[in-house]
Design a protein around this motif. Structure first.
Motif, PDB file in Angstrom:
ATOM      1  N   SER A 107      -4.930  15.633  -3.852  1.00 37.89           N
ATOM      2  CA  SER A 107      -4.193  14.418  -3.475  1.00 37.89           C
ATOM      3  C   SER A 107      -3.801  14.396  -1.995  1.00 37.89           C
ATOM      4  O   SER A 107      -3.323  13.370  -1.499  1.00 37.89           O
ATOM      5  CB  SER A 107      -2.932  14.281  -4.337  1.00 37.89           C
ATOM      6  OG  SER A 107      -2.059  15.383  -4.136  1.00 37.89           O
TER       7      SER A 107
ATOM      8  N   ARG B 251       0.817  -1.217   0.000  1.00 35.97           N
ATOM      9  CA  ARG B 251       0.000   0.000   0.000  1.00 35.97           C
ATOM     10  C   ARG B 251       0.846   1.260   0.000  1.00 35.97           C
ATOM     11  O   ARG B 251       0.556   2.215  -0.727  1.00 35.97           O
ATOM     12  CB  ARG B 251      -0.937  -0.002   1.211  1.00 35.97           C
ATOM     13  CG  ARG B 251      -1.962   1.126   1.171  1.00 35.97           C
ATOM     14  CD  ARG B 251      -2.988   0.974   2.266  1.00 35.97           C
ATOM     15  NE  ARG B 251      -2.477   1.406   3.559  1.00 35.97           N
ATOM     16  CZ  ARG B 251      -3.177   1.314   4.688  1.00 35.97           C
ATOM     17  NH1 ARG B 251      -4.378   0.766   4.680  1.00 35.97           N
ATOM     18  NH2 ARG B 251      -2.672   1.737   5.828  1.00 35.97           N
ATOM     19  N   ASN B 252       1.891   1.291   0.810  1.00 32.71           N
ATOM     20  CA  ASN B 252       2.722   2.489   0.874  1.00 32.71           C
ATOM     21  C   ASN B 252       3.366   2.806  -0.470  1.00 32.71           C
ATOM     22  O   ASN B 252       3.418   3.965  -0.895  1.00 32.71           O
ATOM     23  CB  ASN B 252       3.805   2.329   1.944  1.00 32.71           C
ATOM     24  CG  ASN B 252       3.348   2.836   3.290  1.00 32.71           C
ATOM     25  OD1 ASN B 252       2.161   2.842   3.591  1.00 32.71           O
ATOM     26  ND2 ASN B 252       4.287   3.272   4.119  1.00 32.71           N
TER      27      ASN B 252
ATOM     28  N   ALA C  15       2.309   1.858  -3.479  1.00 31.93           N
ATOM     29  CA  ALA C  15       1.287   2.252  -4.450  1.00 31.93           C
ATOM     30  C   ALA C  15       0.843   3.698  -4.233  1.00 31.93           C
ATOM     31  O   ALA C  15       0.790   4.498  -5.178  1.00 31.93           O
ATOM     32  CB  ALA C  15       0.085   1.306  -4.347  1.00 31.93           C
ATOM     33  N   ILE C  16       0.550   4.058  -2.987  1.00 33.35           N
ATOM     34  CA  ILE C  16       0.112   5.421  -2.691  1.00 33.35           C
ATOM     35  C   ILE C  16       1.260   6.409  -2.875  1.00 33.35           C
ATOM     36  O   ILE C  16       1.091   7.503  -3.428  1.00 33.35           O
ATOM     37  CB  ILE C  16      -0.453   5.505  -1.262  1.00 33.35           C
ATOM     38  CG1 ILE C  16      -1.732   4.663  -1.158  1.00 33.35           C
ATOM     39  CG2 ILE C  16      -0.755   6.954  -0.873  1.00 33.35           C
ATOM     40  CD1 ILE C  16      -2.257   4.522   0.240  1.00 33.35           C
TER      41      ILE C  16
ATOM     42  N   SER D  79       7.547   5.685   1.242  1.00 32.83           N
ATOM     43  CA  SER D  79       7.045   4.848   0.156  1.00 32.83           C
ATOM     44  C   SER D  79       7.671   3.459   0.181  1.00 32.83           C
ATOM     45  O   SER D  79       7.035   2.466  -0.198  1.00 32.83           O
ATOM     46  CB  SER D  79       7.317   5.514  -1.198  1.00 32.83           C
ATOM     47  OG  SER D  79       6.618   6.729  -1.311  1.00 32.83           O
TER      48      SER D  79
ATOM     49  N   LEU E  77      -4.608  11.444   0.471  1.00 36.02           N
ATOM     50  CA  LEU E  77      -3.891  10.178   0.300  1.00 36.02           C
ATOM     51  C   LEU E  77      -2.772  10.008   1.324  1.00 36.02           C
ATOM     52  O   LEU E  77      -2.374   8.883   1.633  1.00 36.02           O
ATOM     53  CB  LEU E  77      -3.312  10.078  -1.116  1.00 36.02           C
ATOM     54  CG  LEU E  77      -4.315   9.933  -2.263  1.00 36.02           C
ATOM     55  CD1 LEU E  77      -3.597   9.935  -3.594  1.00 36.02           C
ATOM     56  CD2 LEU E  77      -5.137   8.659  -2.104  1.00 36.02           C
TER      57      LEU E  77
ATOM     58  N   ILE F  87       1.701   7.307  -6.493  1.00 37.53           N
ATOM     59  CA  ILE F  87       0.716   8.294  -6.949  1.00 37.53           C
ATOM     60  C   ILE F  87       1.111   9.698  -6.484  1.00 37.53           C
ATOM     61  O   ILE F  87       1.085  10.665  -7.256  1.00 37.53           O
ATOM     62  CB  ILE F  87      -0.687   7.931  -6.428  1.00 37.53           C
ATOM     63  CG1 ILE F  87      -1.156   6.602  -7.024  1.00 37.53           C
ATOM     64  CG2 ILE F  87      -1.694   9.040  -6.758  1.00 37.53           C
ATOM     65  CD1 ILE F  87      -2.437   6.073  -6.416  1.00 37.53           C
ATOM     66  N   LEU F  88       1.492   9.795  -5.218  1.00 36.99           N
ATOM     67  CA  LEU F  88       1.897  11.093  -4.673  1.00 36.99           C
ATOM     68  C   LEU F  88       3.163  11.596  -5.357  1.00 36.99           C
ATOM     69  O   LEU F  88       3.329  12.805  -5.565  1.00 36.99           O
ATOM     70  CB  LEU F  88       2.119  10.984  -3.167  1.00 36.99           C
ATOM     71  CG  LEU F  88       0.860  10.692  -2.325  1.00 36.99           C
ATOM     72  CD1 LEU F  88       1.235  10.436  -0.879  1.00 36.99           C
ATOM     73  CD2 LEU F  88      -0.123  11.847  -2.425  1.00 36.99           C
TER      74      LEU F  88
ATOM     75  N   LEU G  38      -3.412   7.675   4.142  1.00 40.76           N
ATOM     76  CA  LEU G  38      -3.486   6.241   3.865  1.00 40.76           C
ATOM     77  C   LEU G  38      -2.124   5.567   3.962  1.00 40.76           C
ATOM     78  O   LEU G  38      -2.034   4.337   3.917  1.00 40.76           O
ATOM     79  CB  LEU G  38      -4.079   6.008   2.470  1.00 40.76           C
ATOM     80  CG  LEU G  38      -5.517   6.494   2.264  1.00 40.76           C
ATOM     81  CD1 LEU G  38      -5.966   6.219   0.834  1.00 40.76           C
ATOM     82  CD2 LEU G  38      -6.469   5.835   3.249  1.00 40.76           C
ATOM     83  N   LEU G  39      -1.048   6.372   4.059  1.00 46.58           N
ATOM     84  CA  LEU G  39       0.284   5.806   4.215  1.00 46.58           C
ATOM     85  C   LEU G  39       0.440   5.216   5.610  1.00 46.58           C
ATOM     86  O   LEU G  39       0.079   5.849   6.605  1.00 46.58           O
ATOM     87  CB  LEU G  39       1.357   6.884   4.000  1.00 46.58           C
ATOM     88  CG  LEU G  39       1.558   7.403   2.575  1.00 46.58           C
ATOM     89  CD1 LEU G  39       2.496   8.611   2.601  1.00 46.58           C
ATOM     90  CD2 LEU G  39       2.136   6.319   1.673  1.00 46.58           C
TER      91      LEU G  39
ATOM     92  N   ARG H 194       4.780  11.337   7.630  1.00 42.47           N
ATOM     93  CA  ARG H 194       3.513  11.860   7.096  1.00 42.47           C
ATOM     94  C   ARG H 194       3.321  13.327   7.470  1.00 42.47           C
ATOM     95  O   ARG H 194       2.833  14.128   6.664  1.00 42.47           O
ATOM     96  CB  ARG H 194       2.339  11.036   7.621  1.00 42.47           C
ATOM     97  CG  ARG H 194       2.225   9.671   6.974  1.00 42.47           C
ATOM     98  CD  ARG H 194       0.921   8.989   7.352  1.00 42.47           C
ATOM     99  NE  ARG H 194       0.755   8.870   8.793  1.00 42.47           N
ATOM    100  CZ  ARG H 194      -0.255   8.240   9.362  1.00 42.47           C
ATOM    101  NH1 ARG H 194      -1.195   7.690   8.614  1.00 42.47           N
ATOM    102  NH2 ARG H 194      -0.355   8.160  10.682  1.00 42.47           N
TER     103      ARG H 194
END
Length: 520
Positions: free
Chosen positions: A495, A264-265, A267-268, A382, A498, A271-272, A501-502, A331
Motif C-alpha cells: 500500500s 481523492r484524499n 478515498a485514498i 485525509s 498510494l 484505504i490507508l 497519490l495524496l 506525506r
C-alpha cells in the motif's frame, strides 16, 4: 487551565473506549471458567462490543446534530459508565454480552467526539499539537488494553477490567458538564427540522453489523460451514451496496454523506487507514500471543515490555505535532511511519522462542515510532482537502475505516495462523521418519529423563512421544506467527505507493476551525 482539563477529559474518554476494545482478550479464559461457558461462547463478549462500536462511529455526525455535541458526549459517557458497571456485575454470559453491546454504543461516541473537543481547545496555529495529543490516545488505548487486562487477571477478579471504568467515567461526566461549553447551534436545536434517515440507519446497522460479525466469528465458526456466517455474509453483501445506493441516490439527508468519498484524499486516506487499523490491531493481538505462548512470559511480564515503547512513543507524538505545525510534508511523515511499522513487522518475523526482553523492547519501540508518525499526519491529510460541510463525514469515515481495518486484521490473522500452523506441522512431521537417528535419540533422551523422575518405562515412552508432539505443535505455532508478521509487513509495503497519490496540502486555519465546529 480549562483547556487542559478538557484535554485530559477528552483523551481519557478516547483511551477508555479503545482500551475496552482489547482489554477483555486476555481475560476470556477466566470469564469462561467463572461463568461456566465455553471459549467459543465467551467470544461474544468481544464481538458484541465491536459490532455496536463500528455501527455507531459513522453515525456520530448525525447523532451530534440531533442531540447536540455536548449532550451526546455526556450521555455517551454515562451510558458507557453504567454499562461498564453492568459488565462487572454480570453473573450470566448473555447479561454480560448485553452490557458489552451497550458499552460499544456509548464508546462509539467517545473516540469520535473527543477529537472535536481537542480541536476546540486549541487555536488554529496549535491544532497540530491537538492532533498529536489525540493520536496518543488512539495508539495507547489498544496497547494498554492487554497490558492492563493481564495485570488485573494475574492479581484480581476479571470484573475489575470493567469496574475500573466507573470512577474514571464519573469524573469525566462531571468535568464535561462543568468545563465543556455548548456551541451556538447546540443551544436551540430544532429536532423537528432534522430529517432522520431511518432506512440509511437500518441498512448501515445490518450491513456493517453483519460484516463485523463475520470478520469476528468467521474463523471460530469454520466460516461458511456455519449457517449464521453464511446468511450474515449474504446480508452484508446485499445491505452494504443498498446502503451506498440509498445514501448517494435515494435520500437528500443521508445519515452518512458518502459523496465526500469523491474527494481523492479521503478515498485514498480511507484505504490507508484500513491498513493502519490492520497493523495496529494485528500487532496488539500477535505480540502478546507470541510472548506468552512461544517465549513463555506471563501476562504481566508481557505488559511490562510495552512500557519502554510507550515512553518513547509519547514524545514522538509531540515531535510529529511540531513538525506538522512548521509545515513539514504530511506525506513524508506518513512515509517514515510506514517504513518504521513495516520494519517492526519484519523484525518480529525473525524472532524465535529464545527471543529476549531486549529483542521485544527494540521491536516495540520501532512500532511506537511508526504509529506516531503515521496516525496523525494521515488523518489530517485525509480530510485536509474537504470542504467544511464534508468534514464531519470525512472524519467519521476515517475513524470507521480504522476500526474495520482492525476487524479485518483480527480475522485475517486468526485464519492465517490456523492455516499456516497446519502447514508447518505437516512439514515438521515429515522429517520424523521411523528409524531416523536424530528422532530416535531425542525420544530416548526424553524417555530416560522421565524414568529418572520415577516414571515407569511404559508411561515414560508414551510421555516422550506426547512431549515430542507438544514440541512440534509449539514450533509450528511459532512459525505461523512469524509468517503472519511477514504478511502484515507486506500489507504496508504493497500500500506504500498510494501515499504518493495524496494531494499535499497544509491544513489552513479555516479548515482546522471547521473540524472543530464539525460533529466530531
Amino acid at each position: 487551565m480549562k483547556r487542559w482539563i478538557i484535554v485530559v477529559t477528552a483523551i481519557s474518554a478516547a483511551i477508555l473506549e479503545l482500551i475496552d476494545t482489547s482489554i477483555v482478550n486476555v481475560g476470556l479464559t477466566d470469564i469462561a471458567g467463572n461463568l461456566g461457558v465455553t471459549i467459543e461462547d465467551v467470544a461474544w463478549v468481544v464481538t458484541a462490543y465491536a459490532i455496536a462500536n463500528v455501527i455507531v462511529i459513522p453515525m456520530t455526525g448525525f447523532l451530534q446534530r440531533y442531540f447536540g455535541r455536548k449532550n451526546y458526549y455526556v450521555g455517551s459517557i454515562i451510558l458507557f459508565t453504567i454499562a461498564s458497571y453492568g459488565c462487572g456485575f454480570a453473573d450470566n454470559l448473555w447479561v454480560l454480552v448485553f452490557f458489552r453491546f451497550l458499552q460499544g454504543i456509548g464508546g462509539g461516541a467517545l473516540l469520535s467526539t473527543s477529537q472535536g473537543l481537542m480541536y476546540d481547545s486549541f487555536p488554529p496555529s496549535q491544532r497540530p499539537l491537538a492532533s498529536a495529543l489525540f493520536g496518543m490516545g488512539i495508539v495507547l488505548g489498544p496497547t494498554l488494553g492487554p497490558t492492563l487486562g493481564g495485570f488485573i487477571i494475574d492479581n484480581y477478579h476479571w470484573s475489575w477490567m470493567f469496574y475500573i471504568n466507573v470512577p474514571i467515567g464519573i469524573a469525566a461526566v462531571f468535568l464535561s458538564i462543568a468545563f465543556i461549553d455548548k456551541k451556538e447551534d447546540e443551544k436551540n436545536i430544532d429536532r423537528k427540522a432534522i430529517n432522520i434517515d431511518q432506512m440509511g440507519i437500518l441498512l448501515l446497522a445490518v450491513g456493517i453489523g453483519s460484516l463485523q460479525y463475520v470478520l469476528e466469528r468467521g474463523e471460530a465458526d469454520d466460516w461458511f460451514d456455519s449457517k449464521a456466517i453464511l446468511w450474515l455474509t449474504v446480508a452484508a453483501v446485499v445491505a452494504i451496496p443498498l446502503f451506498i445506493w440509498w445514501e448517494l441516490r435515494a435520500t437528500k439527508d443521508p445519515v452518512v454523506d458518502l459523496r465526500a468519498l469523491k474527494n481523492r484524499n479521503l478515498a485514498i486516506g480511507s484505504i490507508l487507514m484500513v491498513v493502519i487499523g490492520y497493523g495496529l490491531f494485528t500487532s496488539v493481538l500477535l505480540y502478546p500471543l507470541f510472548a506468552q505462548r512461544i517465549v513463555g512470559l506471563t501476562a504481566t511480564q508481557t505488559g511490562k515490555l510495552l512500557i519502554p515503547g510507550g515512553l518513547v512513543t509519547l514524545p514522538m507524538f509531540a515531535l510529529v505535532g511540531r513538525l506538522l505545525a512548521t509545515g513539514k510534508s504530511p506525506r513524508l511523515l506518513v512515509a517514515v511511519g510506514y517504513v518504521a511499522f513495516s520494519s517492526f513487522c519484519f523484525i518480529m518475523s525473525t524472532y524465535n522462542m529464545n527471543a529476549s526482553d531486549g529483542d521485544f523492547i527494540t521491536a516495540l519501540i520501532i512500532r511506537g515510532i511508526g504509529l506516531a508518525f503515521v496516525n496523525v499526519p494521515l488523518i489530517n491529510q485525509s480530510v485536509a482537502t474537504l470542504t467544511p460541510r464534508e468534514l464531519p463525514t470525512g472524519i467519521a469515515i476515517v475513524n470507521m475505516m480504522r476500526q474495520v481495518g482492525g476487524a479485518f486484521g483480527v480475522a485475517i490473522t486468526n485464519t492465517y495462523v490456523t492455516q499456516r500452523t497446519a502447514v508447518h506441522r505437516g512439514d515438521l512431521v515429515t522429517h520424523l521418519q521411523p528409524g531416523d537417528m536424530l528422532t530416535t535419540e531425542r525420544i530416548t533422551a526424553m524417555t530416560q529423563a522421565l524414568i529418572a523422575k520415577g516414571v515407569n518405562v511404559f508411561d515414560a515412552a508414551t510421555g516422550a512421544y506426547k512431549n515430542l508432539d507438544l514440541i512440534i505443535s509449539r514450533q509450528a505455532l511459532m512459525l505461523s506467527y512469524l509468517d503472519t508478521f511477514k504478511l502484515a509487513g507486506l500489507f504496508f509495503v504493497v500500500s506504500f505507493p498510494l501515499l504518493f497519490l495524496l494531494k499535499s496540502k497544509k491544513m489552513d486555519a479555516a479548515t482546522a476551525k471547521a473540524i472543530a465546529d464539525s460533529s466530531h
